[in-house]
Design a protein around this motif. Structure first.
Motif, PDB file in Angstrom:
ATOM      1  N   GLY A 187       0.897  -0.992  -0.048  1.00  7.03           N
ATOM      2  CA  GLY A 187      -0.029   0.101   0.018  1.00  7.03           C
ATOM      3  C   GLY A 187       0.910   1.335   0.071  1.00  7.03           C
ATOM      4  O   GLY A 187       0.366   2.305   0.531  1.00  7.03           O
ATOM      5  N   LEU A 188       2.174   1.417  -0.480  1.00 10.26           N
ATOM      6  CA  LEU A 188       2.892   2.328  -0.373  1.00 10.26           C
ATOM      7  C   LEU A 188       2.418   3.410  -1.605  1.00 10.26           C
ATOM      8  O   LEU A 188       2.213   2.825  -2.579  1.00 10.26           O
ATOM      9  N   SER A 189       2.390   4.684  -1.156  1.00 10.00           N
ATOM     10  CA  SER A 189       2.347   5.795  -2.188  1.00 10.00           C
ATOM     11  C   SER A 189       3.387   6.464  -2.337  1.00 10.00           C
ATOM     12  O   SER A 189       3.939   7.018  -1.066  1.00 10.00           O
ATOM     13  N   GLY A 190       3.812   7.267  -3.468  1.00  9.71           N
ATOM     14  CA  GLY A 190       4.754   8.389  -3.669  1.00  9.71           C
ATOM     15  C   GLY A 190       5.608   7.959  -4.662  1.00  9.71           C
ATOM     16  O   GLY A 190       5.473   6.821  -5.390  1.00  9.71           O
ATOM     17  N   PRO A 191       6.450   8.732  -5.140  1.00  5.94           N
ATOM     18  CA  PRO A 191       7.603   8.681  -6.211  1.00  5.94           C
ATOM     19  C   PRO A 191       8.842   7.649  -5.895  1.00  5.94           C
ATOM     20  O   PRO A 191       8.896   7.465  -4.477  1.00  5.94           O
ATOM     21  N   LEU A 192       9.402   7.168  -6.551  1.00  2.80           N
ATOM     22  CA  LEU A 192      10.570   6.613  -6.622  1.00  2.80           C
ATOM     23  C   LEU A 192      11.892   7.795  -6.655  1.00  2.80           C
ATOM     24  O   LEU A 192      11.733   8.811  -7.217  1.00  2.80           O
ATOM     25  N   PRO A 193      12.823   7.487  -5.757  1.00  7.93           N
ATOM     26  CA  PRO A 193      13.914   8.669  -6.060  1.00  7.93           C
ATOM     27  C   PRO A 193      14.668   8.599  -7.309  1.00  7.93           C
ATOM     28  O   PRO A 193      14.655   7.637  -8.026  1.00  7.93           O
ATOM     29  N   ARG A 194      14.816   9.797  -7.710  1.00  6.98           N
ATOM     30  CA  ARG A 194      15.512  10.142  -9.099  1.00  6.98           C
ATOM     31  C   ARG A 194      16.820   9.069  -9.439  1.00  6.98           C
ATOM     32  O   ARG A 194      17.042   8.727 -10.605  1.00  6.98           O
ATOM     33  N   ASP A 195      17.422   9.101  -8.483  1.00  8.59           N
ATOM     34  CA  ASP A 195      18.897   8.625  -8.573  1.00  8.59           C
ATOM     35  C   ASP A 195      18.791   6.879  -8.225  1.00  8.59           C
ATOM     36  O   ASP A 195      19.818   6.330  -7.743  1.00  8.59           O
ATOM     37  N   PHE A 196      17.562   6.254  -8.301  1.00  9.87           N
ATOM     38  CA  PHE A 196      17.516   4.959  -8.171  1.00  9.87           C
ATOM     39  C   PHE A 196      18.584   3.987  -8.539  1.00  9.87           C
ATOM     40  O   PHE A 196      18.848   3.062  -7.997  1.00  9.87           O
ATOM     41  N   ASN A 197      19.136   4.301  -9.657  1.00  8.83           N
ATOM     42  CA  ASN A 197      19.958   3.628 -10.610  1.00  8.83           C
ATOM     43  C   ASN A 197      21.232   3.375  -9.879  1.00  8.83           C
ATOM     44  O   ASN A 197      22.183   2.923 -10.441  1.00  8.83           O
ATOM     45  N   LYS A 198      21.613   4.200  -8.814  1.00  6.69           N
ATOM     46  CA  LYS A 198      22.691   4.087  -7.916  1.00  6.69           C
ATOM     47  C   LYS A 198      22.993   2.756  -7.373  1.00  6.69           C
ATOM     48  O   LYS A 198      24.130   2.428  -7.019  1.00  6.69           O
ATOM     49  N   LEU A 199      21.622   2.364  -7.061  1.00  8.59           N
ATOM     50  CA  LEU A 199      21.770   0.780  -6.513  1.00  8.59           C
ATOM     51  C   LEU A 199      22.247  -0.188  -7.389  1.00  8.59           C
ATOM     52  O   LEU A 199      21.527  -1.028  -7.974  1.00  8.59           O
ATOM     53  N   SER A 200      23.482  -0.119  -7.652  1.00  8.34           N
ATOM     54  CA  SER A 200      24.158  -0.762  -9.116  1.00  8.34           C
ATOM     55  C   SER A 200      24.119  -2.234  -8.828  1.00  8.34           C
ATOM     56  O   SER A 200      24.467  -2.894  -9.709  1.00  8.34           O
ATOM     57  N   MET A 201      24.045  -2.726  -7.403  1.00  5.45           N
ATOM     58  CA  MET A 201      24.291  -4.114  -7.242  1.00  5.45           C
ATOM     59  C   MET A 201      22.827  -4.748  -7.202  1.00  5.45           C
ATOM     60  O   MET A 201      22.743  -5.822  -6.757  1.00  5.45           O
ATOM     61  N   LEU A 202      21.814  -4.076  -7.396  1.00  6.20           N
ATOM     62  CA  LEU A 202      20.447  -4.496  -7.262  1.00  6.20           C
ATOM     63  C   LEU A 202      20.297  -5.685  -8.278  1.00  6.20           C
ATOM     64  O   LEU A 202      20.399  -5.601  -9.497  1.00  6.20           O
ATOM     65  N   THR A 203      19.781  -6.876  -7.859  1.00  6.55           N
ATOM     66  CA  THR A 203      19.380  -8.038  -8.837  1.00  6.55           C
ATOM     67  C   THR A 203      18.086  -7.976  -8.927  1.00  6.55           C
ATOM     68  O   THR A 203      17.473  -8.795 -10.036  1.00  6.55           O
TER      69      THR A 203
END
Ligand SMILES: *[C@@H]1O[C@H](CO)[C@@H](O)[C@H](O)[C@H]1NC(C)=O
Ligand SMILES: *[C@@H]1O[C@H](CO)[C@@H](O)[C@H](O)[C@H]1NC(C)=O
Ligand SMILES: *[C@@H]1O[C@H](CO)[C@@H](O)[C@H](O)[C@H]1NC(C)=O
Ligand SMILES: *[C@@H]1O[C@H](CO)[C@@H](O)[C@H](O)[C@H]1NC(C)=O
Ligand SMILES: *[C@@H]1O[C@H](CO)[C@@H](O)[C@H](O)[C@H]1NC(C)=O
Length: 954
Positions: free
Chosen positions: A82-98
């Motif tokens: 039920g989360l609402s709101g945007p995602l952070p702009r620099d989300f792709n800094k999580l470079s190890m995200l799988t």
């Protein structure tokens, strides 16, 4: 070997973990910052239960919904919170995200770019309120396997087009973009994504046809239903080539044409929904080949003829079927008329009106009756394409047939001469071919304006072998010799017969020559063995001719001597080619592979030198372009070398190629034999030979191949070779695998070519003794010494190709220093230590810790493949397994894999079906949950993920 690697990886990861323990326990500051911003942007961050007093998401203890790999964030799993709101702009800094699971929340605003998340494998973003997607979202997602953006109002006012960047996600298996405002045509490039097994694009604003590039995709699920706006058009032909399909939703479009009969070869099909389209024609009655089919929807089309009978309930209302109950045949008159309609490709105007079981009671346009029987067919000037069906000969009451001013071709069915009441047959201004059958003088036959009937001995008529020389050029009435009325119906292709007999003549010539040659060869072979007994170590150079110009590997001289066995393949295949009816491309005339030299001459501009692609053992390969723009490659045997061995190679190649079809083997499109010309036509591979990209990229001012491309190429070659070795009950041995015989397409996927030396291993024998064939540098030692052919000689060559991929060095280069001249021995010497291995890796490759793991695994594999003893070499199947794990990063799914693929017809899918049904005709499908990942992947404990990712523990 595989076990060894796992031990190595586990060991390596333990090692790296220990090494990294100085920083262990402190989350990477950048990753923390992104998570913190994520939390701060939310309207209801408290639902995350993330501690505010601890800046260490990777713990211990881990923050809820976060999983780490060392100090880096590897997964965020917040689905359905039920989360609402945007995602952070620099989300792709999580470079190890799988792995990211954001589905079923109320996230909103513009999606951040995912550009550069090169470790991301699973991205579930569906069922949110994201309203825009940046154009660079898909750049560099090189590990992506699953992506869902279902049900997001992306770029609502303008729609959006899937960027071709996604094609870099070569491992993408599951792409689900349902209801997210995609616009324009179906993306052509998806046809190059050979890992794709699930494609769901329902409820968008897609238009145009299903691209031909999708042909042969290994899709299991294809959903293109209910496009809004102009919808999808065109035929179902491409679908019928996707042999893995299980679940097909195409309903709610504007698709046209009949169901191609080959669709009934999709033996895995469980669900086929075609309702609410503009499909026409007869539905095949015989559905027994589709054992898995459980759900079929045909309603609201223009299907005709009898309703098929199947064992389950299916929908079929609102069509033009002749009966209202499944399984009941149409009346003979209706059957004959529908056969007629089929031959003119079901023009939609007629398909809409020829409905029901009584052409006289209902208003069938163009059909009139007398006394309850069809007496007039009146369909002039309707642009009808196709041929005239012999079934008209069964409509015994026909008086008047008016088909003038159409585009009908083929012959007039002989059956029509049986029509006792026929008075007029008007076929003027069509494209009818001779011979014209003999009609009684009471029939007025109108034939003016048919250009093939103008001269008595047109080329067609002389080539048929009948003798229609007296077919009248003069329009109204034709009096043919009685002989021609005994000729076959237009179906029977008499042209085939004469071509067959020409080949038979050829065989009669070839077989004795081949027999003579093989006796001679047996004698030579015997002599060689006898000689070899004396000198235990014959110098290979006495058998193998070295290349003079080693800078051009295409110029290597090949040696081949055929023996009895290969001749017998050639001749057997020869006959089967002749009788086989592969319907592959428009190139194939009369259902076989023969192409006229004339066509090939004009395609290659008379074999112009600027069209030369390369020179092989016995011929030159030219690039060509057919008049419709199709690119082809034409191999022309040089007439100077039209020796019997060149002919054998030619025949062996046709034999092999017409038998083997695989996406990693270059396929044959046709061949041509006329006088001294021997031509083979292949599909054109625009990027040319692998050798060019490995050894000559600098001269050609191109880019070196990336490691990822090399891995994919290795896997493609392994797959092609595995298929060749284990094809059905036969085993083909290539004998000349090398990097100049591996060709690349525009997508840099590889196909093995040049089967001129391939041979069939005889049943029940593991090896064949033969004279040497192949190319020095790639030759297995036992083959060079004894001439013994087994699958393992190809495995050896494959090992050499792997070494070339790793080092960028040619298998054999006389310009290199003595010790490294012969790649195999040098490589095996160097690969024993890590440092040495690093030193010989192609400098054009960027070696990172991540890819060094896969490099060393492949180096290991190369060493095994090129082992000195054949029995120490693995099978190609093993190579495929090793490479597939690296190239495709396959990992086991837990037990609900079926559900994840959406195939399970149990609970969730039935709910989904109901949801779709309820939503049919509207665009409101919000009740349906599509990206039901059920957490099998997301819910994997963090420790499990860590033990599989060895390189990220720093
Ligand atoms: C769908 O796309 C067409 C252009 O192809 C556009 O004219 C139309 O407005 C779009 N329809 C919707 C509902 O977005
Ligand atoms: C269905 O058709 C195939 C070939 O078209 C034929 O071999 C098979 O016997 C048919 N089956 C039935 C039940 O008619
Ligand atoms: C088909 O539908 C009828 C009526 O809806 C039902 O009675 C019958 O059980 C169904 N048969 C099958 C095989 O589902
Ligand atoms: C016959 O083919 C021509 C050219 O391809 C096309 O324009 C015409 O519509 C076709 N006729 C019918 C009835 O489909
Ligand atoms: C041609 O007509 C004869 C009888 O008139 C029939 O037996 C035969 O099946 C017909 N052939 C075709 C192809 O319709």
């Amino acid at each position: 070997m595989a076990l060894g690697n796992w031990i190595k990886i586990v060991f390596l990861s333990v090692f790296l973990c220990c090494f990294g323990s100085v920083v262990f326990g402190t989350t990477d500051a950048g990753d923390y910052a992104v998570l913190d911003e994520f939390r701060k942007g939310l309207a209801n961050p408290e639902l995350l239960k993330w501690p505010t007093n601890n800046r260490d998401p990777c713990g211990p203890p881990l923050w809820p919904h976060v999983f780490c790999s060392g100090s880096r964030v590897a997964q965020i799993q917040v689905q359905n919170l039920g989360l609402s709101g945007p995602l952070p702009r620099d989300f792709n800094k999580l470079s190890m995200l799988t792995n990211i699971g954001l589905q079923r929340n109320n996230f909103s605003g513009k999606l951040p770019s995912f550009s550069g998340l090169s470790n991301l494998q699973y991205a579930y973003l569906g069922n949110n309120q994201f309203d825009a997607i940046p154009s660079d979202f898909f750049v560099g997602l090189t590990s992506l396997q699953v992506l869902s953006l279902d049900m997001n109002p992306l770029n609502q006012s303008t729609g959006w087009v899937l960027p071709p960047d996604l094609a870099d996600s070569a491992q993408l298996m599951n792409l689900s973009l349902v209801g997210c405002n995609l616009a324009g045509p179906l993306p052509e490039f998806l046809g190059t994504m050979h890992s794709l097994s699930v494609l769901k694009l329902s409820y968008n604003n897609l238009t145009g046809t299903i691209p031909a590039s999708y042909s042969g995709l290994p899709l299991q699920i294809l959903w293109l239903n209910n496009q809004i706006g102009p919808k999808l058009t065109g035929s179902l032909d491409v679908i019928a080539s996707m042999t893995m399909l299980k679940d097909v939703w195409l309903h709610g479009n504007q698709l046209t044409g009949p169901i191609p009969s080959s669709i009934w070869g999709l033996t895995s099909l469980t669900r086929l929904w075609l309702n609410n389209n503009l499909l026409v024609g007869l539905v095949p009655q015989n559905l027994t080949s589709l054992l898995q089919l459980q759900s079929l929807q045909l309603d609201n089309n223009m299907f005709m003829g009898p309703i098929p009978k199947v064992s389950f309930n299916f929908t079929y209302a609102y069509n033009s079927f002749c009966q209202s109950t499944p399984g009941i045949p149409c009346s003979p008159e209706v059957t004959a008329l529908l056969e007629f309609l089929e031959r003119v490709n079901y023009p939609s105007k007629l398909a809409a009106s020829w409905s029901g079981n009584d052409p006289c009671a209902s208003l069938w346009s163009g059909v009139s009756c007398f006394d309850g029987k069809v007496s007039v067919i009146n369909l002039p000037n309707l642009q009808l394409n196709g041929t005239i069906s012999p079934s008209l000969g069964k409509l015994n009451d026909l008086v008047d047939v008016r088909l003038g001013g159409n585009n009908l071709d083929g012959m007039i069915p002989v059956n029509m001469t049986n029509l006792k009441l026929l008075k007029t047959l008007d076929l003027s201004s069509n494209n009818i071919s001779p011979p014209v059958p003999h009609f009684p003088s009471s029939v007025k036959v109108l034939l003016d304006g048919n250009k093939l009937l103008v001269t008595a001995s047109s080329p067609e008529s002389s080539s048929t072998g009948n003798s229609p020389s007296d077919s009248s050029p003069n329009n109204t009435q034709s009096h043919n010799s009685p002989r021609s009325s005994g000729s076959s119906s237009p179906d029977a292709n008499s042209g085939n017969r004469s071509r067959g007999s020409r080949k038979l003549n050829l065989l009669i010539v070839i077989v004795p020559i081949a027999f003579g040659v093989s006796i001679f060869l047996l004698a030579v072979l015997f002599l060689c063995f006898w000689k070899r007994r004396k000198s235990a170590f014959p110098a290979p150079s006495s058998i193998v001719v070295h290349p003079r110009d080693s800078s051009n590997p295409d110029n290597l001289v090949k040696i081949v001597v055929a023996n009895n066995a290969s001749n017998s393949i050639a001749t057997n295949e020869w006959q089967s080619i002749n009788s086989s009816h592969t319907s592959d491309t428009h190139l194939i005339e009369s259902g076989n592979l023969v192409i006229s030299v004339q066509v090939l001459r004009s395609a290659t501009r008379n074999f112009a030198s600027e069209n030369v692609l390369g020179k092989g053992g016995f011929g030159v390969v030219y690039k060509g372009e057919l008049h419709d723009g199709t690119m082809i490659a034409v191999k022309r045997m040089e007439s100077a070398v039209l020796s019997s061995k060149a002919l054998d190679e030619f025949h062996a190649e046709i034999a092999v190629l017409s038998k083997v079809r695989h996406r990693n083997l270059v396929s044959i499109l046709g061949y041509s034999i006329e006088e001294y010309e021997r031509l083979l036509v292949y599909e054109y591979m625009p990027q040319g030979a692998l050798s060019k990209h490995l050894f000559r990229w600098k001269q050609l001012e191109s880019e070196p191949l990336s490691w990822k491309k090399r891995m994919n190429i290795a896997l493609d070659v392994a797959r092609g070779m595995e298929y060749l070795h284990n094809l059905a009950h036969q085993c083909f041995i290539h004998r000349d695998l090398k990097s100049s015989n591996i060709l690349l397409g525009d997508d840099y996927r590889a196909k093995v070519s040049d089967f001129g030396l391939a041979k069939l291993a005889p049943d029940g024998k593991n090896s064949v003794a033969t004279r040497l064939a192949g190319t020095f540098g790639y030759l297995a030692p036992e083959y060079a010494v004894t001439g013994k052919v087994t699958k393992k000689i190809d495995v050896f060559s494959f090992g050499v190709v792997l070494m070339e991929l790793l080092t960028g060095l040619m298998a054999l280069d006389e310009n290199r220093p003595e010790e490294s001249r012969y790649l195999v021995s040098w490589f095996c010497q160097m690969k024993t230590t890590k440092e040495n291995l690093k030193s010989i890796i192609d400098p054009a490759l960027v070696v990172t810790d991540e890819n060094f793991d896969s490099i060393s695994i492949i180096a290991e594999l190369a060493g095994h493949c090129a082992a000195r003893e054949p029995q120490q070499r693995p099978d190609m199947g093993h190579a495929v397994n090793v490479l597939a794990q690296l190239a495709e990063k396959w990992r086991p799914m837990s037990d609900d894999q079926d559900e994840y693929l959406g195939i399970d017809l149990q609970q969730p899918l039935l709910q989904m079906v109901k949801g779709w049904q309820a939503a049919d005709g509207t665009t409101d499908v919000s009740s349906v949950s599509l990206d039901d990942s059920k957490g099998s992947i997301p819910a994997r404990p963090a420790g499990f993920a860590e033990s599989f990712t060895s390189s990220d523990g720093r």
